[in-house]
Design a protein around this motif. Structure first.
Motif, PDB file in Angstrom:
ATOM      1  N   SER A   1       0.827  -1.202   0.000  1.00  0.00           N
ATOM      2  CA  SER A   1       0.000   0.000   0.000  1.00  0.00           C
ATOM      3  C   SER A   1       0.861   1.253   0.000  1.00  0.00           C
ATOM      4  CB  SER A   1      -0.920  -0.009   1.223  1.00  0.00           C
ATOM      5  OG  SER A   1      -1.702  -1.183   1.234  1.00  0.00           O
ATOM      6  N   GLN A   2       1.970   1.228   0.736  1.00  0.00           N
ATOM      7  CA  GLN A   2       2.895   2.371   0.759  1.00  0.00           C
ATOM      8  C   GLN A   2       3.559   2.555  -0.598  1.00  0.00           C
ATOM      9  OE1 GLN A   2       5.205   0.978   4.071  1.00  0.00           O
ATOM     10  NE2 GLN A   2       4.070   2.237   5.547  1.00  0.00           N
ATOM     11  N   ILE A   3       3.938   1.443  -1.232  1.00  0.00           N
ATOM     12  CA  ILE A   3       4.519   1.527  -2.580  1.00  0.00           C
ATOM     13  C   ILE A   3       3.499   2.149  -3.531  1.00  0.00           C
ATOM     14  CG2 ILE A   3       5.314   0.185  -4.579  1.00  0.00           C
ATOM     15  CD1 ILE A   3       6.509  -1.825  -2.516  1.00  0.00           C
ATOM     16  N   LEU A   4       2.248   1.699  -3.436  1.00  0.00           N
ATOM     17  CA  LEU A   4       1.194   2.235  -4.297  1.00  0.00           C
ATOM     18  C   LEU A   4       1.018   3.733  -4.076  1.00  0.00           C
ATOM     19  CD1 LEU A   4      -1.008   1.839  -6.398  1.00  0.00           C
ATOM     20  CD2 LEU A   4      -2.556   1.194  -4.537  1.00  0.00           C
ATOM     21  N   GLN A   5       0.950   4.154  -2.815  1.00  0.00           N
ATOM     22  CA  GLN A   5       0.801   5.584  -2.545  1.00  0.00           C
ATOM     23  C   GLN A   5       1.960   6.382  -3.142  1.00  0.00           C
ATOM     24  OE1 GLN A   5      -0.076   5.952   1.780  1.00  0.00           O
ATOM     25  NE2 GLN A   5      -1.723   7.299   1.105  1.00  0.00           N
ATOM     26  N   SER A   6       3.178   5.876  -3.022  1.00  0.00           N
ATOM     27  CA  SER A   6       4.319   6.611  -3.567  1.00  0.00           C
ATOM     28  C   SER A   6       4.284   6.622  -5.095  1.00  0.00           C
ATOM     29  CB  SER A   6       5.642   6.053  -3.040  1.00  0.00           C
ATOM     30  OG  SER A   6       5.915   4.796  -3.578  1.00  0.00           O
ATOM     31  N   ARG A   7       3.813   5.537  -5.720  1.00  0.00           N
ATOM     32  CA  ARG A   7       3.716   5.483  -7.182  1.00  0.00           C
ATOM     33  C   ARG A   7       2.614   6.413  -7.715  1.00  0.00           C
ATOM     34  NH1 ARG A   7       7.104   4.116 -10.146  1.00  0.00           N
ATOM     35  NH2 ARG A   7       5.884   2.903 -11.589  1.00  0.00           N
ATOM     36  N   LEU A   8       1.614   6.670  -6.880  1.00  0.00           N
ATOM     37  CA  LEU A   8       0.520   7.565  -7.286  1.00  0.00           C
ATOM     38  C   LEU A   8       0.812   9.032  -6.973  1.00  0.00           C
ATOM     39  CD1 LEU A   8      -2.605   5.465  -6.212  1.00  0.00           C
ATOM     40  CD2 LEU A   8      -1.691   5.797  -8.532  1.00  0.00           C
ATOM     41  N   GLU A   9       1.904   9.281  -6.237  1.00  0.00           N
ATOM     42  CA  GLU A   9       2.241  10.640  -5.825  1.00  0.00           C
ATOM     43  C   GLU A   9       2.323  11.560  -7.045  1.00  0.00           C
ATOM     44  OE1 GLU A   9       5.793  12.800  -3.376  1.00  0.00           O
ATOM     45  OE2 GLU A   9       5.220  10.766  -2.795  1.00  0.00           O
ATOM     46  N   GLY A  10       1.673  12.710  -6.938  1.00  0.00           N
ATOM     47  CA  GLY A  10       1.636  13.665  -8.038  1.00  0.00           C
ATOM     48  C   GLY A  10       0.577  13.351  -9.074  1.00  0.00           C
ATOM     49  N   LYS A  11      -0.127  12.225  -8.893  1.00  0.00           N
ATOM     50  CA  LYS A  11      -1.181  11.828  -9.829  1.00  0.00           C
ATOM     51  C   LYS A  11      -2.540  11.746  -9.134  1.00  0.00           C
ATOM     52  CE  LYS A  11       2.144   9.067 -12.346  1.00  0.00           C
ATOM     53  NZ  LYS A  11       2.901   7.879 -12.154  1.00  0.00           N
ATOM     54  N   ILE A  12      -2.558  10.951  -8.063  1.00  0.00           N
ATOM     55  CA  ILE A  12      -3.800  10.729  -7.316  1.00  0.00           C
ATOM     56  C   ILE A  12      -3.465  10.743  -5.831  1.00  0.00           C
ATOM     57  CG2 ILE A  12      -5.716   9.151  -6.844  1.00  0.00           C
ATOM     58  CD1 ILE A  12      -5.082   7.858  -9.635  1.00  0.00           C
ATOM     59  N   MET A  13      -4.172  11.577  -5.083  1.00  0.00           N
ATOM     60  CA  MET A  13      -3.996  11.589  -3.632  1.00  0.00           C
ATOM     61  C   MET A  13      -5.043  10.663  -3.012  1.00  0.00           C
ATOM     62  SD  MET A  13      -3.185  15.580  -2.716  1.00  0.00           S
ATOM     63  CE  MET A  13      -4.773  16.170  -3.291  1.00  0.00           C
ATOM     64  N   THR A  14      -4.564   9.767  -2.149  1.00  0.00           N
ATOM     65  CA  THR A  14      -5.467   8.885  -1.408  1.00  0.00           C
ATOM     66  C   THR A  14      -5.005   8.848   0.039  1.00  0.00           C
ATOM     67  OG1 THR A  14      -4.160   6.871  -1.666  1.00  0.00           O
ATOM     68  CG2 THR A  14      -5.730   7.364  -3.425  1.00  0.00           C
ATOM     69  N   ASP A  15      -5.903   8.467   0.913  1.00  0.00           N
ATOM     70  CA  ASP A  15      -5.469   8.191   2.280  1.00  0.00           C
ATOM     71  C   ASP A  15      -4.958   6.747   2.316  1.00  0.00           C
ATOM     72  OD1 ASP A  15      -7.822   6.676   2.224  1.00  0.00           O
ATOM     73  OD2 ASP A  15      -8.838   7.870   3.751  1.00  0.00           O
ATOM     74  N   PHE A  16      -4.340   6.378   3.456  1.00  0.00           N
ATOM     75  CA  PHE A  16      -3.748   5.043   3.541  1.00  0.00           C
ATOM     76  C   PHE A  16      -4.792   3.930   3.438  1.00  0.00           C
ATOM     77  CE2 PHE A  16      -1.633   1.446   5.688  1.00  0.00           C
ATOM     78  CZ  PHE A  16      -0.569   1.298   4.795  1.00  0.00           C
ATOM     79  N   PRO A  17      -5.959   4.047   4.113  1.00  0.00           N
ATOM     80  CA  PRO A  17      -6.969   2.978   3.953  1.00  0.00           C
ATOM     81  C   PRO A  17      -7.407   2.777   2.493  1.00  0.00           C
ATOM     82  CG  PRO A  17      -7.480   4.300   5.881  1.00  0.00           C
ATOM     83  CD  PRO A  17      -6.363   5.013   5.140  1.00  0.00           C
TER      84      PRO A  17
END
Length: 161
Positions: free
Chosen positions: A129-145
């Motif tokens: 999930s952390q990898i996904l959040q970092s890969r989406l950075e600058g594209k899509i903001m999501t919360d951790f859940p």
């Protein structure tokens, strides 16, 4: 629900049947549950689209990359992001291995052994999930859940049963 929060969310998720491999009934069930959980509760804000949604997410696969096509509920196009799944390959493989261990353990292992395996499973899920959040950075903001639920769906797209 807060009007501002209500607008930055997914209202639906669709899988492209032409590019995402057909699955067994069990796998289709896992995908359906993952989509339901994601749509039920999420925080989803395409960067640069401050007007808000809610949004529809259309997922497809092109050359082993995940295509995330984002539209408004009305169908108006917002953005398309192509996400390489290479950074997820190891974590998804490890996640499936530990899930297999968990399902085997619940048949015969002690409660403490089952809990230890489950802690490892949750740790891998968090890492993905952390990898996904970092890969989406600058594209899509999501919360951790929401990132966790999206990672669950990505795993369900790769599950072979």
């Amino acid at each position: 629900m807060d009007k501002q929060l209500d607008s930055f969310r997914l209202c639906s998720v669709h899988l492209d049947s032409q590019s995402i491999q057909p699955a067994t009934a069990d796998i289709e069930h896992e995908r359906t549950v993952a989509i339901h959980d994601l749509v039920e509760e999420n925080s989803f804000h395409p960067v640069g689209h401050d007007e808000g949604g809610p949004y529809q997410l259309f997922l497809s696969m092109v050359e082993r990359k995940l295509v995330m096509d984002i539209k408004l509920e009305s169908g108006d196009q917002i953005a398309t992001h192509i996400l390489s799944l290479t950074p997820f390959r190891r974590i998804i493989k490890d996640y499936f291995l530990i899930c297999d261990s968990y399902y085997e353990a619940i048949k015969t292992a002690t409660p403490s052994r089952i809990e230890a395996i489950d802690m490892g499973r949750r740790g891998l899920h968090n890492e993905g999930s952390q990898i996904l959040q970092s890969r989406l950075e600058g594209k899509i903001m999501t919360d951790f859940p929401t990132a966790r639920r999206l990672f669950t769906l990505i795993c369900a797209l790769h599950w072979r049963g």
